[in-house]
Design a protein around this motif. Sequence first.
Motif, PDB file in Angstrom:
ATOM      1  N   MET A  90       0.846  -1.186   0.000  1.00 47.27           N
ATOM      2  CA  MET A  90       0.000   0.000   0.000  1.00 47.27           C
ATOM      3  C   MET A  90       0.883   1.238   0.000  1.00 47.27           C
ATOM      4  N   ARG A  91       0.501   2.222  -0.784  1.00 47.95           N
ATOM      5  CA  ARG A  91       1.165   3.515  -0.828  1.00 47.95           C
ATOM      6  C   ARG A  91       0.157   4.587  -0.463  1.00 47.95           C
ATOM      7  N   ALA A  92       0.541   5.444   0.491  1.00 51.43           N
ATOM      8  CA  ALA A  92      -0.382   6.489   0.941  1.00 51.43           C
ATOM      9  C   ALA A  92       0.416   7.696   1.385  1.00 51.43           C
ATOM     10  N   THR A  93      -0.112   8.889   1.092  1.00 47.64           N
ATOM     11  CA  THR A  93       0.501  10.155   1.490  1.00 47.64           C
ATOM     12  C   THR A  93      -0.588  11.074   2.021  1.00 47.64           C
ATOM     13  N   ALA A  94      -0.468  11.470   3.279  1.00 48.79           N
ATOM     14  CA  ALA A  94      -1.406  12.396   3.900  1.00 48.79           C
ATOM     15  C   ALA A  94      -0.700  13.727   4.114  1.00 48.79           C
ATOM     16  N   VAL A 130      -4.315  18.976  15.410  1.00 45.91           N
ATOM     17  CA  VAL A 130      -4.776  17.969  14.452  1.00 45.91           C
ATOM     18  C   VAL A 130      -4.526  16.596  15.042  1.00 45.91           C
ATOM     19  N   GLY A 131      -5.511  15.715  14.922  1.00 45.48           N
ATOM     20  CA  GLY A 131      -5.385  14.332  15.354  1.00 45.48           C
ATOM     21  C   GLY A 131      -5.415  13.388  14.162  1.00 45.48           C
ATOM     22  N   ILE A 132      -4.585  12.364  14.210  1.00 51.51           N
ATOM     23  CA  ILE A 132      -4.524  11.362  13.151  1.00 51.51           C
ATOM     24  C   ILE A 132      -5.110  10.063  13.683  1.00 51.51           C
ATOM     25  N   ILE A 133      -6.134   9.572  13.009  1.00 49.93           N
ATOM     26  CA  ILE A 133      -6.816   8.339  13.401  1.00 49.93           C
ATOM     27  C   ILE A 133      -6.448   7.249  12.400  1.00 49.93           C
ATOM     28  N   GLY A 134      -6.080   6.079  12.916  1.00 46.06           N
ATOM     29  CA  GLY A 134      -5.754   4.960  12.041  1.00 46.06           C
ATOM     30  C   GLY A 134      -6.999   4.337  11.450  1.00 46.06           C
ATOM     31  N   ALA A 135      -7.154   4.433  10.138  1.00 44.76           N
ATOM     32  CA  ALA A 135      -8.332   3.886   9.472  1.00 44.76           C
ATOM     33  C   ALA A 135      -8.193   2.407   9.160  1.00 44.76           C
ATOM     34  N   MET A 136      -6.993   1.872   9.226  1.00 46.81           N
ATOM     35  CA  MET A 136      -6.758   0.446   8.953  1.00 46.81           C
ATOM     36  C   MET A 136      -5.429   0.059   9.586  1.00 46.81           C
ATOM     37  N   SER A 137      -5.155  -1.232   9.583  1.00 39.12           N
ATOM     38  CA  SER A 137      -3.912  -1.730  10.167  1.00 39.12           C
ATOM     39  C   SER A 137      -2.735  -1.321   9.285  1.00 39.12           C
ATOM     40  N   THR A 156      -1.632  11.645  17.577  1.00 34.96           N
ATOM     41  CA  THR A 156      -2.373  10.490  17.074  1.00 34.96           C
ATOM     42  C   THR A 156      -3.370  10.040  18.134  1.00 34.96           C
ATOM     43  N   ALA A 157      -4.458   9.439  17.680  1.00 31.12           N
ATOM     44  CA  ALA A 157      -5.508   9.018  18.604  1.00 31.12           C
ATOM     45  C   ALA A 157      -5.112   7.784  19.397  1.00 31.12           C
ATOM     46  N   ALA A 158      -4.243   6.952  18.865  1.00 29.07           N
ATOM     47  CA  ALA A 158      -3.829   5.719  19.542  1.00 29.07           C
ATOM     48  C   ALA A 158      -2.417   5.373  19.099  1.00 29.07           C
ATOM     49  N   ALA A 159      -1.879   4.347  19.713  1.00 27.35           N
ATOM     50  CA  ALA A 159      -0.529   3.905  19.367  1.00 27.35           C
ATOM     51  C   ALA A 159      -0.508   3.338  17.944  1.00 27.35           C
ATOM     52  N   THR A 160       0.640   3.487  17.286  1.00 29.95           N
ATOM     53  CA  THR A 160       0.845   2.923  15.953  1.00 29.95           C
ATOM     54  C   THR A 160       1.425   1.518  16.104  1.00 29.95           C
TER      55      THR A 160
END
Length: 273
Positions: A1-5, A41-48, A72-76
């Motif tokens: 997967m490739r993603a850029t926010a 700003v908060g970053i929420i993990g939408a998937m694993s 971030t909302a939770a641990a990575t």
Amino acid sequence: MRATARIRAAHHGRITTLPHLHSDGPFHIRRLRTDGNAATVGIIGAMSAPLGGDRLTLDITAEDRAELEVTTAAATLALRGPTTDAATYDVRPTAGEHAHLRWLPQPLISAAGSNLRQTYTVELAATSRFVLREEQLLGRADEQPSHLVSRILVRRAGRPLLDQHTAYGAPEPGWDGPAVLNGHRAVGQLLVVDPRLDVRRDPVLLGEGAKETGAPSSHRWPTARHCSPQPSHPPPQRCGNCSTRHAHTPSPASADGPPTRHATGPQRRTSRH
């Protein structure tokens, strides 16, 4: 997967606004409520994520005079992926002139079997301020540590300021030895870049002779107080009325007068036959 926010903050009057928030892949960007003039700003993990083979990038920009905090909302949680290739997680903070940027995420947990390479590439202006907090946990409960490589590269006004590289887990040599982790499984660091810390301060000398060596006159050094010895009491003397020894201590009332008589109790008289 490739993603850029992407996250971009701009200074607008007295407050900081967020003109551009772009979510992608596992990054779900949310604007958080704040009481001051800064933006949060908060970053929420939408998937694993990240998984083996992932290519993740997070661009964070605070323009001139903007004040931005990102968390971030939770641990990575880094997990084993479908391939044995290492996952990459690139964070690119950028701060303009007189901007204040804080990157304060929750801990990164490197689960067993994962392979992650995390990189921070920080670009700062000469007058910007920056705070980075990084916490890493090597494995979950009763898990063996996995392979985790982290690099922090900071450039200020176009010049290198910090280039730090750490690597944990097999096949890295000596990562668990006494010179590195020594059996521990949690590491962390705090990086603060602030122009106010660049003020040169003169050394302050402590101890005797500080005035002769040029110590600032505003400092008051503690001095030892020399106390004169108290006069010792006279040794006990044998009483003329009995066979005991009494300590004769003059009372204040009799300091200038005759010595104070002490009570010796009833005397024993003997008669001659």
